[in-house]
Structure formats: C-alpha cells, structure tokens
Design an enzyme around this catalytic site. Structure first.
Site, PDB file in Angstrom:
ATOM      1  N   ASN A  38       0.818  -1.221   0.000  1.00 36.94           N
ATOM      2  CA  ASN A  38       0.000   0.000   0.000  1.00 36.94           C
ATOM      3  C   ASN A  38       0.846   1.264   0.000  1.00 36.94           C
ATOM      4  O   ASN A  38       0.395   2.337   0.398  1.00 36.94           O
ATOM      5  CB  ASN A  38      -0.945  -0.014   1.215  1.00 36.94           C
ATOM      6  CG  ASN A  38      -2.067   0.984   1.067  1.00 36.94           C
ATOM      7  OD1 ASN A  38      -2.518   1.246  -0.048  1.00 36.94           O
ATOM      8  ND2 ASN A  38      -2.488   1.571   2.161  1.00 36.94           N
ATOM      9  N   SER A 126      -6.997   2.000  17.484  1.00 40.19           N
ATOM     10  CA  SER A 126      -7.697   3.179  16.967  1.00 40.19           C
ATOM     11  C   SER A 126      -8.844   3.574  17.877  1.00 40.19           C
ATOM     12  O   SER A 126      -9.487   2.716  18.504  1.00 40.19           O
ATOM     13  CB  SER A 126      -8.247   2.835  15.578  1.00 40.19           C
ATOM     14  OG  SER A 126      -9.174   3.799  15.151  1.00 40.19           O
ATOM     15  N   TYR A 151     -12.738  -3.624   9.316  1.00 36.08           N
ATOM     16  CA  TYR A 151     -11.487  -2.947   9.696  1.00 36.08           C
ATOM     17  C   TYR A 151     -11.496  -2.649  11.198  1.00 36.08           C
ATOM     18  O   TYR A 151     -10.562  -2.988  11.924  1.00 36.08           O
ATOM     19  CB  TYR A 151     -11.319  -1.645   8.892  1.00 36.08           C
ATOM     20  CG  TYR A 151     -10.428  -0.648   9.576  1.00 36.08           C
ATOM     21  CD1 TYR A 151      -9.045  -0.792   9.545  1.00 36.08           C
ATOM     22  CD2 TYR A 151     -10.963   0.424  10.313  1.00 36.08           C
ATOM     23  CE1 TYR A 151      -8.217   0.098  10.217  1.00 36.08           C
ATOM     24  CE2 TYR A 151     -10.146   1.315  10.979  1.00 36.08           C
ATOM     25  CZ  TYR A 151      -8.779   1.154  10.928  1.00 36.08           C
ATOM     26  OH  TYR A 151      -7.974   2.028  11.606  1.00 36.08           O
ATOM     27  N   LYS A 155      -9.223  -4.178  14.678  1.00 41.53           N
ATOM     28  CA  LYS A 155      -8.549  -3.426  15.752  1.00 41.53           C
ATOM     29  C   LYS A 155      -8.968  -3.988  17.114  1.00 41.53           C
ATOM     30  O   LYS A 155      -8.129  -4.228  17.979  1.00 41.53           O
ATOM     31  CB  LYS A 155      -8.871  -1.927  15.661  1.00 41.53           C
ATOM     32  CG  LYS A 155      -8.279  -1.229  14.445  1.00 41.53           C
ATOM     33  CD  LYS A 155      -6.756  -1.203  14.498  1.00 41.53           C
ATOM     34  CE  LYS A 155      -6.132  -0.553  13.280  1.00 41.53           C
ATOM     35  NZ  LYS A 155      -4.682  -0.842  13.149  1.00 41.53           N
ATOM     36  N   ASN A 181      -7.309  11.007  15.343  1.00 40.18           N
ATOM     37  CA  ASN A 181      -7.171  11.181  13.884  1.00 40.18           C
ATOM     38  C   ASN A 181      -5.781  11.710  13.528  1.00 40.18           C
ATOM     39  O   ASN A 181      -5.554  12.923  13.623  1.00 40.18           O
ATOM     40  CB  ASN A 181      -8.243  12.140  13.372  1.00 40.18           C
ATOM     41  CG  ASN A 181      -9.623  11.515  13.379  1.00 40.18           C
ATOM     42  OD1 ASN A 181     -10.113  11.095  14.415  1.00 40.18           O
ATOM     43  ND2 ASN A 181     -10.251  11.434  12.227  1.00 40.18           N
ATOM     44  N   ARG A 297     -21.942  10.892   5.764  1.00 40.53           N
ATOM     45  CA  ARG A 297     -21.311   9.654   5.287  1.00 40.53           C
ATOM     46  C   ARG A 297     -21.716   8.514   6.216  1.00 40.53           C
ATOM     47  O   ARG A 297     -21.632   8.656   7.443  1.00 40.53           O
ATOM     48  CB  ARG A 297     -19.786   9.839   5.299  1.00 40.53           C
ATOM     49  CG  ARG A 297     -19.008   8.646   4.798  1.00 40.53           C
ATOM     50  CD  ARG A 297     -17.532   8.962   4.639  1.00 40.53           C
ATOM     51  NE  ARG A 297     -16.853   9.127   5.927  1.00 40.53           N
ATOM     52  CZ  ARG A 297     -15.542   9.322   6.062  1.00 40.53           C
ATOM     53  NH1 ARG A 297     -14.777   9.406   4.977  1.00 40.53           N
ATOM     54  NH2 ARG A 297     -14.998   9.473   7.251  1.00 40.53           N
TER      55      ARG A 297
HETATM   56  C1  UD1 Z   1     -11.587   7.180   9.771  1.00 34.14           C
HETATM   57  C2  UD1 Z   1     -12.182   5.817  10.008  1.00 34.14           C
HETATM   58  C3  UD1 Z   1     -11.558   5.226  11.230  1.00 34.14           C
HETATM   59  C4  UD1 Z   1     -10.069   5.153  11.072  1.00 34.14           C
HETATM   60  C5  UD1 Z   1      -9.516   6.535  10.751  1.00 34.14           C
HETATM   61  C6  UD1 Z   1      -8.048   6.427  10.380  1.00 34.14           C
HETATM   62  C7  UD1 Z   1     -14.450   5.869   9.077  1.00 34.14           C
HETATM   63  C8  UD1 Z   1     -15.911   5.886   9.383  1.00 34.14           C
HETATM   64  N1  UD1 Z   1     -13.630   5.912  10.129  1.00 34.14           N
HETATM   65  O1  UD1 Z   1     -11.922   8.021  10.881  1.00 34.14           O
HETATM   66  O2  UD1 Z   1     -12.098   3.945  11.440  1.00 34.14           O
HETATM   67  O3  UD1 Z   1      -9.471   4.658  12.232  1.00 34.14           O
HETATM   68  O4  UD1 Z   1     -10.190   7.102   9.635  1.00 34.14           O
HETATM   69  O5  UD1 Z   1      -7.525   7.676  10.142  1.00 34.14           O
HETATM   70  O6  UD1 Z   1     -14.055   5.840   7.938  1.00 34.14           O
HETATM   71  N2  UD1 Z   1     -14.904  14.154   6.058  1.00 34.14           N
HETATM   72  C9  UD1 Z   1     -15.492  15.011   5.153  1.00 34.14           C
HETATM   73  N3  UD1 Z   1     -15.125  14.926   3.845  1.00 34.14           N
HETATM   74  C10 UD1 Z   1     -14.191  14.020   3.391  1.00 34.14           C
HETATM   75  C11 UD1 Z   1     -13.585  13.154   4.334  1.00 34.14           C
HETATM   76  C12 UD1 Z   1     -13.975  13.241   5.655  1.00 34.14           C
HETATM   77  O7  UD1 Z   1     -16.352  15.828   5.511  1.00 34.14           O
HETATM   78  O8  UD1 Z   1     -13.923  13.989   2.183  1.00 34.14           O
HETATM   79  C13 UD1 Z   1     -15.257  14.247   7.477  1.00 34.14           C
HETATM   80  C14 UD1 Z   1     -15.869  12.989   8.047  1.00 34.14           C
HETATM   81  O9  UD1 Z   1     -17.253  12.987   7.876  1.00 34.14           O
HETATM   82  C15 UD1 Z   1     -15.437  13.081   9.507  1.00 34.14           C
HETATM   83  C16 UD1 Z   1     -14.109  13.855   9.477  1.00 34.14           C
HETATM   84  O10 UD1 Z   1     -14.077  14.487   8.201  1.00 34.14           O
HETATM   85  O11 UD1 Z   1     -16.370  13.856  10.209  1.00 34.14           O
HETATM   86  C17 UD1 Z   1     -12.902  12.969   9.608  1.00 34.14           C
HETATM   87  O12 UD1 Z   1     -12.982  11.932   8.636  1.00 34.14           O
HETATM   88  P1  UD1 Z   1     -11.766  10.921   8.385  1.00 34.14           P
HETATM   89  O13 UD1 Z   1     -10.516  11.678   8.142  1.00 34.14           O
HETATM   90  O14 UD1 Z   1     -12.201   9.963   7.313  1.00 34.14           O
HETATM   91  O15 UD1 Z   1     -11.598  10.177   9.769  1.00 34.14           O
HETATM   92  P2  UD1 Z   1     -12.683   9.363  10.643  1.00 34.14           P
HETATM   93  O16 UD1 Z   1     -13.906   9.084   9.862  1.00 34.14           O
HETATM   94  O17 UD1 Z   1     -12.833  10.066  11.938  1.00 34.14           O
END
Ligand code: UD1
Length: 341
Positions: A38, A126, A151, A155, A181, A297
C-alpha cells in the site's frame, strides 16, 4: 538506553515512517519491514534522508509465517511496533476476509515469535473501538462499542489477542495505543501520507483539493448536533503521535509498566469540527478550498475526542504541535509531492 532494536512492521507507511524517524533519533536501532502493498519507497527514502543514513529495510509479508520466523532469527529484536495492516474502512466492508486474514494473521505471526523471546509488542489501535461514545472525552475506561466495519473489528480483535497472549505467556508485554485522527507530515516535508486513489480521510482530501487534484471537497453532513453542525474529531499531529511510540516502547523496555498489558489514548483532548479544520487550513496556508456540503457519510460518528491524561501521566507524553503547524506541514508535503510528480 544502549542499542535496543525495534522492529517496525509497516515501517514504510504514513505512521510507520514517522515512528521510525523518532525512534532512530531517540537512539534506537530500527529495522523497517514492509511488503509495499500500500505504499512505494518514497517514505523509506525520506526516512533515510532525514536521518542521513540508510536503515535496514526488509521486504516481507507478515502473513508469511516462515518469513517472520526467519526475520526473528536474523535480528535480535527487543520490541516490535506493528503497523502492517490494511486500513480502508469501505474496502473492509466489501472484502472482509481480505481484512481478517491479513490483519489478524500478520499480528499472530509476530506474537508467536515475540512470545518465545519474552519480548515487547506495541499495537497500533484506533479510537474507532469507542464507536459513538456516550460520554466525552473518552478515557481508556470508556465502553467499547460493537465495530461498524471489519477494519474496526480487526482493531478490537487484535487488542483482545494481545491482551489474552500477555496473560498467557509469561515475559510477554504489550501496549495498545488508540490513535484519534492522525494528520500532518514531517516538518522536513520528506515523509508524509501517500493515499492511493481517492483519499477517504479528510486532510489528504483537503490538500489534494487545494493543489487541484480534486475538484471539490465534500463536507459530509452539516446537521449534526454540534456547534456548527459538522462532526467533531481529535486531530493529532503525526510527529506528536510518533513520539508517543518512543515513550511507550521506552516504558516497556525499561520495565516501567504497571501491568503487562496497557492501553493509552493518543490524542490532543481538543475537539475540532470539520468546518473549523477547513477554515484553519485556508487561513494558515493562504489558499482557498473549493468545498460544498454533502449528505452525511454512512458510519460516521458525531463526535469523538480523547482524554489523553493517562498517556500524559504514565508515558510522560503530550501533544505539542498546534493545529496550524500541523496543517502547514500537511500542505508543504502536498506541494512537495506535486514537485516530485
Ligand atoms: C476514519 C475511520 C476510522 C479510522 C480513521 C483512520 C471511518 C468511518 N472511520 O476516521 O475507522 O481509524 O479514519 O484515520 O471511515 N470528512 C469530510 N469529507 C471528506 C472526508 C472526511 O467531511 O472527504 C469528514 C468525516 O465525515 C469526519 C471527518 O471528516 O467527520 C474525519 O474523517 P476521516 O478523516 O475519514 O476520519 P474518521 O472518519 O474520523
């Protein structure tokens, strides 16, 4: 401290490469191992450039039992930090067996070898294990919620496997770090996150939109019960996160653990909304992001942030970098990648 050797599985990835740098700078010998399923060698080369020397790199798959055994015969390993795992939530829903096989088998192969030498294992867990918490911030005592994806389940299962193994095999010690995060990049802009295809995570999507690789950032949901309607998360700087690993490994190797199996939250304790993060990125970097609100989402929780006081007290660690520094580093890395391309 002497010359203790730490094996970093998945060492060429985003977190593994930053941890390798911090370990090496703290005086540890590090063996990086990766199957490059990856990532490419960008971060490996970046690590060597930051350190000014080449580190041992082993190309291997931790699902290969014989290969893992041979690795432990080749190197005297004092501690393992295990990152070699698949991490795409959506893909894990579509291909659960791929996730269970890879993430569980690789970890068990490591534990089989470490237990024989009575060694130390640090597992990269996580905050996803907390699901949608009833109370915020979450402490290590907060109840775990059933995983919402294979996934996330791997964990939880790996935490269980580590806890049970530590209980059963004398001399084996384990720490699980529950990351919130992780975002950002090394201040040198020589290592960082290299998502393949369309990023799932927020910050790589922001930086790719800012640089013009993506047309528009979708902010998923503006009707959450939060101050500005967007989700709240605890964004932890990747270098701060990496330093927590050095503290945890040192605690294990110096025999300072209170229990043979310990768990720590690694976060800032500071909730930041998606909207705040986007605004902060624009402000600190002087760029505009093309964004729009989009539907929620599936699987996202409203809010989760850490109570990091256990890590502060026991590991002597705390997050130090501001969100502005972190977002500036993320942008510097994206620009560097654009020049590399
Ligand atoms: C995600 C994973 C989590 C994992 C972590 C690793 C999910 C549901 N959770 O966490 O299991 O351990 O990544 O880093 O996928 N957002 C937007 N637009 C985007 C992308 C994200 O609005 O294009 C928002 C999401 O709705 C969320 C926040 O940004 O509220 C953070 O998202 P993300 O970075 O994907 O992390 P998590 O969802 O918290």
């Amino acid at each position: 401290m002497g010359n203790k050797t730490v094996l970093v599985s998945g060492g060429a990835g985003f977190i593994g490469s930053h941890v390798t740098v911090e370990l090496a700078q703290a005086g540890y010998d590090v063996v990086m191992a990766d199957n490059f399923s990856n990532c490419d060698e960008t971060n490996y080369r970046g690590v060597c450039a930051i350190l000014g020397r080449d580190l041992p790199l082993v190309r291997m798959d931790f699902c290969d039992e014989a290969r893992v055994k041979a690795l432990f015969a080749e190197f005297h390993i004092d501690a393992v930090i295990h990152f070699a795992a698949f991490k795409a939530v959506g893909e894990s829903v579509r291909e659960p067996l791929k996730y269970y096989r890879n993430n569980l088998l690789s970890f068990m192969n490591i534990l089989e070898n470490v237990r024989k030498i009575g060694g130390n294992v640090l597992f990269s867990s996580s905050a996803t294990v907390y699901g949608e918490p009833d109370r915020l911030p979450v402490t290590e005592e907060s109840p775990l919620q059933p995983a919402t994806s294979p996934y996330g389940n791997t964990k939880q299962m790996c935490e269980d496997i580590l806890r049970d193994s530590v209980k059963a095999y004398s001399g084996l010690r384990g720490i699980a770090l529950r990351y919130f995060n992780p975002i950002g990049a090394h201040p040198s802009a020589l290592i960082g996150e290299l998502p393949r295809g369309v990023p799932n995570n927020l910050v790589p999507f922001i930086t790719q939109t800012a640089i013009g690789k993506r047309a528009c950032l979708s902010i998923f949901g503006n009707d959450y019960p939060t101050p500005d309607g967007t989700c709240l998360r605890d964004y932890i700087d990747i270098v701060d996160l990496a330093k927590a690993h050095v503290c945890a490994v040192t605690r294990m190797l110096e025999g300072r653990m209170d229990n043979a199996y310990e768990i720590f939250n690694i976060g800032t304790g500071r909730p930041v909304s998606v909207m705040e993060l986007v605004n902060a990125f624009e402000k600190v970097n002087g760029v505009e992001i093309n964004w729009q609100f989009a539907p929620r989402r599936a699987g996202d929780v409203t809010a989760v942030w850490a109570d990091p006081s256990l890590a502060c007290g026991k590991l002597g660690w705390k997050a130090e970098r501001s969100i502005e520094e972190t977002l500036a580093a993320a942008w510097a890395w994206e620009k560097k990648l654009a020049n590399l391309a």
